[in-house]
Design a protein around this motif. Structure first.
Motif, mmCIF file in Angstrom:
data_model
loop_
_atom_site.group_PDB
_atom_site.id
_atom_site.type_symbol
_atom_site.label_atom_id
_atom_site.label_comp_id
_atom_site.label_asym_id
_atom_site.label_seq_id
_atom_site.Cartn_x
_atom_site.Cartn_y
_atom_site.Cartn_z
ATOM 1 N N VAL A 260 21.357 34.560 10.861
ATOM 2 C CA VAL A 260 22.265 33.425 11.050
ATOM 3 C C VAL A 260 21.511 32.122 11.267
ATOM 4 C CG1 VAL A 260 23.999 32.451 12.599
ATOM 5 C CG2 VAL A 260 24.205 34.817 11.849
ATOM 6 N N LYS A 261 20.374 32.195 11.943
ATOM 7 C CA LYS A 261 19.628 30.961 12.241
ATOM 8 C C LYS A 261 19.088 30.269 10.993
ATOM 9 C CE LYS A 261 15.303 33.435 13.272
ATOM 10 N NZ LYS A 261 15.831 34.817 13.382
ATOM 11 N N ASP A 262 19.093 30.958 9.855
ATOM 12 C CA ASP A 262 18.594 30.361 8.613
ATOM 13 C C ASP A 262 19.669 29.605 7.830
ATOM 14 O OD1 ASP A 262 15.893 31.435 8.763
ATOM 15 O OD2 ASP A 262 16.800 33.393 8.361
ATOM 16 N N LEU A 263 20.924 29.721 8.229
ATOM 17 C CA LEU A 263 22.023 29.173 7.430
ATOM 18 C C LEU A 263 22.202 27.682 7.712
ATOM 19 C CD1 LEU A 263 24.642 32.055 7.812
ATOM 20 C CD2 LEU A 263 22.683 31.896 6.280
ATOM 21 N N LYS A 264 21.305 26.876 7.167
ATOM 22 C CA LYS A 264 21.303 25.440 7.462
ATOM 23 C C LYS A 264 21.476 24.550 6.239
ATOM 24 C CE LYS A 264 18.366 26.090 11.542
ATOM 25 N NZ LYS A 264 17.069 25.774 12.182
ATOM 26 N N SER A 265 21.541 25.144 5.073
ATOM 27 C CA SER A 265 21.714 24.340 3.858
ATOM 28 C C SER A 265 22.521 25.145 2.845
ATOM 29 C CB SER A 265 20.355 23.951 3.263
ATOM 30 O OG SER A 265 19.608 25.102 2.925
ATOM 31 N N ASP A 266 23.069 24.457 1.852
ATOM 32 C CA ASP A 266 23.890 25.136 0.843
ATOM 33 C C ASP A 266 23.113 26.210 0.098
ATOM 34 O OD1 ASP A 266 25.946 23.523 1.559
ATOM 35 O OD2 ASP A 266 26.140 22.478 -0.360
ATOM 36 N N VAL A 267 21.896 25.863 -0.304
ATOM 37 C CA VAL A 267 21.043 26.791 -1.042
ATOM 38 C C VAL A 267 19.848 27.138 -0.165
ATOM 39 C CG1 VAL A 267 19.691 27.175 -3.129
ATOM 40 C CG2 VAL A 267 21.782 25.797 -3.236
ATOM 41 N N LEU A 268 19.721 28.396 0.172
ATOM 42 C CA LEU A 268 18.673 28.851 1.087
ATOM 43 C C LEU A 268 17.392 29.170 0.320
ATOM 44 C CD1 LEU A 268 18.025 29.556 4.022
ATOM 45 C CD2 LEU A 268 18.893 31.858 3.591
ATOM 46 N N GLN A 269 16.330 28.418 0.636
ATOM 47 C CA GLN A 269 15.066 28.594 -0.077
ATOM 48 C C GLN A 269 14.031 29.373 0.719
ATOM 49 O OE1 GLN A 269 14.793 27.987 -3.125
ATOM 50 N NE2 GLN A 269 16.266 26.400 -3.645
ATOM 51 N N GLN A 270 14.117 29.318 2.053
ATOM 52 C CA GLN A 270 13.146 30.042 2.862
ATOM 53 C C GLN A 270 13.788 30.489 4.167
ATOM 54 O OE1 GLN A 270 9.913 27.319 3.517
ATOM 55 N NE2 GLN A 270 11.004 26.157 5.083
ATOM 56 N N THR A 271 13.183 31.484 4.784
ATOM 57 C CA THR A 271 13.689 32.041 6.038
ATOM 58 C C THR A 271 12.604 32.008 7.096
ATOM 59 O OG1 THR A 271 13.031 34.279 5.380
ATOM 60 C CG2 THR A 271 15.278 33.577 4.818
ATOM 61 N N LYS A 272 13.048 32.064 8.334
ATOM 62 C CA LYS A 272 12.084 32.063 9.429
ATOM 63 C C LYS A 272 11.273 33.354 9.443
ATOM 64 C CE LYS A 272 11.650 31.471 14.424
ATOM 65 N NZ LYS A 272 12.350 31.223 15.715
ATOM 66 N N ASP A 273 11.922 34.473 9.122
ATOM 67 C CA ASP A 273 11.261 35.777 9.182
ATOM 68 C C ASP A 273 11.166 36.401 7.794
ATOM 69 O OD1 ASP A 273 11.067 35.956 12.121
ATOM 70 O OD2 ASP A 273 13.262 36.047 12.034
ATOM 71 N N THR A 274 10.155 37.222 7.619
ATOM 72 C CA THR A 274 9.992 37.991 6.385
ATOM 73 C C THR A 274 9.719 39.440 6.744
ATOM 74 O OG1 THR A 274 7.606 37.526 6.285
ATOM 75 C CG2 THR A 274 9.082 36.011 5.111
ATOM 76 N N ILE A 275 10.035 40.332 5.812
ATOM 77 C CA ILE A 275 9.794 41.754 6.040
ATOM 78 C C ILE A 275 9.013 42.343 4.866
ATOM 79 C CG2 ILE A 275 11.847 42.042 7.484
ATOM 80 C CD1 ILE A 275 13.291 43.249 5.073
ATOM 81 N N THR A 276 8.511 43.534 5.079
ATOM 82 C CA THR A 276 7.765 44.238 4.035
ATOM 83 C C THR A 276 8.706 45.162 3.260
ATOM 84 O OG1 THR A 276 7.229 46.056 5.538
ATOM 85 C CG2 THR A 276 5.677 44.199 5.448
ATOM 86 N N GLN A 277 8.213 45.700 2.165
ATOM 87 C CA GLN A 277 9.016 46.642 1.389
ATOM 88 C C GLN A 277 9.338 47.882 2.221
ATOM 89 O OE1 GLN A 277 10.171 46.023 -1.869
ATOM 90 N NE2 GLN A 277 11.466 47.776 -1.354
ATOM 91 N N SER A 278 8.368 48.345 3.021
ATOM 92 C CA SER A 278 8.624 49.514 3.866
ATOM 93 C C SER A 278 9.669 49.191 4.928
ATOM 94 C CB SER A 278 7.331 50.006 4.520
ATOM 95 O OG SER A 278 6.740 48.991 5.316
ATOM 96 N N GLY A 279 9.666 47.939 5.427
ATOM 97 C CA GLY A 279 10.686 47.524 6.386
ATOM 98 C C GLY A 279 12.068 47.528 5.763
ATOM 99 N N LEU A 280 12.151 47.084 4.502
ATOM 100 C CA LEU A 280 13.421 47.096 3.778
ATOM 101 C C LEU A 280 13.902 48.523 3.550
ATOM 102 C CD1 LEU A 280 15.578 45.466 2.156
ATOM 103 C CD2 LEU A 280 14.100 45.742 0.163
ATOM 104 N N ALA A 285 18.858 46.944 6.000
ATOM 105 C CA ALA A 285 18.756 45.667 5.299
ATOM 106 C C ALA A 285 18.912 45.898 3.799
ATOM 107 C CB ALA A 285 17.410 45.006 5.593
ATOM 108 N N ASN A 286 19.607 44.975 3.150
ATOM 109 C CA ASN A 286 19.801 45.063 1.703
ATOM 110 C C ASN A 286 19.255 43.813 1.033
ATOM 111 O OD1 ASN A 286 21.216 47.593 1.124
ATOM 112 N ND2 ASN A 286 22.857 46.746 2.400
ATOM 113 N N TYR A 287 18.747 43.984 -0.174
ATOM 114 C CA TYR A 287 18.133 42.892 -0.942
ATOM 115 C C TYR A 287 19.114 42.426 -2.007
ATOM 116 C CZ TYR A 287 14.640 40.396 -3.729
ATOM 117 O OH TYR A 287 13.936 39.437 -4.419
ATOM 118 N N PHE A 288 19.234 41.087 -2.137
ATOM 119 C CA PHE A 288 20.170 40.520 -3.105
ATOM 120 C C PHE A 288 19.467 39.448 -3.933
ATOM 121 C CE2 PHE A 288 22.648 42.066 0.462
ATOM 122 C CZ PHE A 288 23.584 42.879 -0.187
#
Length: 417
Positions: A260-280, A285-288
């Motif tokens: 939720v903390k990333d929802l600051k613009s119409d088009v989201l280009q980057q996030t505060k946190d990132t995860i690995t493929q193993s984390g996914l 968590a789902n990838y879109f």
């Protein structure tokens, strides 16, 4: 040294590092703040039937703002003090988070409790300059190290300690010139923000007319306009999840992870946190893909963005995948328009949220043809691009002001009075 020791444990509003000054700029004076500031106490005798306006200070140097108006009988802490316009106000409990600022003239005569320090100049410092100085890391670090307590949310500021810290200060004439320069930048940012607010208001009015059928394009007049449940328009609404935060192998990877903390613009280009493929793979968590509509169903209920690239989402969000009868961009604009309606549906004693059923039952106004949807999207996208351009411009202004302020307040860039 404070009992709390690990800087990594603190929020971004806190600067726990050791305050260190460099070489004193030529012509500047290094001296304790006690040589420039005096504490002011204007006690007031509370009357039960009299109304008093209370003020507070926002974190991160967000300014002095009104808390509300109460009768004397409603104020539990009877030790209250009057503040006047131009006073420099410090919250003893929140200064480690940057809660300080100048009292605006329109709030003169308001009252604060003894949990605030009220300061004035003895004539050797410009308080507007001090207000800008409060944005420096050194200033914030001195406030942290002048506070005591074992938890960052329970630390209490000790004014006498803080006034002993030495600062490098320019002559009064140079202080005032610096204030003049930075105030010009502030006014430019205020004008740009007012233009942005107006553009957003106009876009919302445009959405209300175009997305409800109140305004039609001539070539589509007389064609059907229908209302459909969201559940009947989408091919799927899917949620997400959070990988185990104690497992470092799941975090810091190449996959942006939206919360939720990333929802600051119409088009989201980057996030505060990132995860690995193993984390996914190991979590819900789902990838879109790029362009996916993502809506918050908890906390910032109804906030909607489009993904600027492929990303994973957490459990507080839902990804909406449109069916063949609705354009993705049309549905995105509609979700933005109904954000207040979704927010009003939120329930919960502490954290508000909506259910999947609430989303399914959302009524969507829909033109009969995809061609009309495309025409509506085209018009709304013009407004969206204008707003995006304004946001970029404001970001540049703020960054340039921040860089200039750093130079001016450390003497790396000099001005004459």
């Amino acid at each position: 040294m404070n009992a709390v020791s690990k800087a990594s444990a603190f929020p971004a509003t806190v600067q726990p590092g050791i305050p260190k000054l460099g070489k004193t700029p030529e012509g500047w004076l290094r001296a304790p703040l006690s040589r420039f500031l005096v504490e002011v106490r204007r006690p007031i005798k509370m009357a039960d039937n009299e109304a008093y306006r209370l003020v507070t200070v926002k974190r991160a140097r967000g300014g002095v703002v009104e808390r509300g108006t109460l009768d004397g009988r409603e104020i539990s802490v009877k030790s209250q003090f009057i503040v006047e316009g131009g006073d420099f106000l410090i919250s003893k409990r929140q200064i480690v988070h940057g809660a300080c600022g100048l009292v605006p003239q329109e709030l003169a005569g308001s009252v604060v409790s003894n949990e605030y320090s009220v300061l004035n100049s003895n004539g050797n410092i410009d308080l507007q300059f001090l207000n800008y100085l409060a944005h420096t890391v050194f200033f914030q670090q001195t406030c942290f190290h002048s506070s005591i307590g074992v938890h960052v949310e329970k630390m209490i500021f000790k004014l006498d300690r803080w006034l002993k810290w030495e600062f490098d200060l320019p002559p009064l004439s140079e202080q005032r010139k610096i204030v003049e320069i930075l105030s010009t930048w502030d006014r430019a940012i205020e004008v740009a923000e007012a233009q942005l607010a107006n553009a957003r208001k106009q876009k919302r009015a445009l959405m209300q007319s175009l997305l409800t059928g109140k305004r039609r394009f001539p070539e589509f007049e007389g064609q059907e306009w229908r209302e459909v449940w969201l559940a009947d328009l989408v091919s799927a609404i899917r949620g997400g999840g959070t990988p185990d935060k104690s497992n470092t192998a799941y975090w810091g990877g190449e996959i942006p992870w939206v919360s939720v903390k990333d929802l600051k613009s119409d088009v989201l280009q980057q996030t505060k946190d990132t995860i690995t493929q193993s984390g996914l793979n190991s979590s819900a968590a789902n990838y879109f893909p790029k362009g996916t509509i993502v809506v918050a169903t908890r906390m910032a209920v109804g906030a909607a963005v489009q993904l600027g690239k492929g990303m994973a989402i957490n459990q507080d969000l839902k990804a909406i995948i449109p069916g063949p009868d609705v354009r993705n961009d049309y549905l995105f604009h509609f979700m933005q328009m109904v954000q207040p309606k979704l927010e009003a549906l939120g329930t919960g004693s502490t954290v508000k949220g909506i259910t999947l059923g609430d989303l399914h039952r959302l009524v969507i106004g829909l033109p009969a043809t995809l061609e009309e949807q495309d025409k509506i999207v085209q018009m709304l996208d013009v407004a969206r691009k204008d707003i995006s351009s304004m946001c970029v411009n404001i970001g540049k202004l703020r960054a340039e002001k921040k860089a200039l302020m750093q130079q001016l307040l450390t003497g790396k860039r000099r001005v004459t009075g």
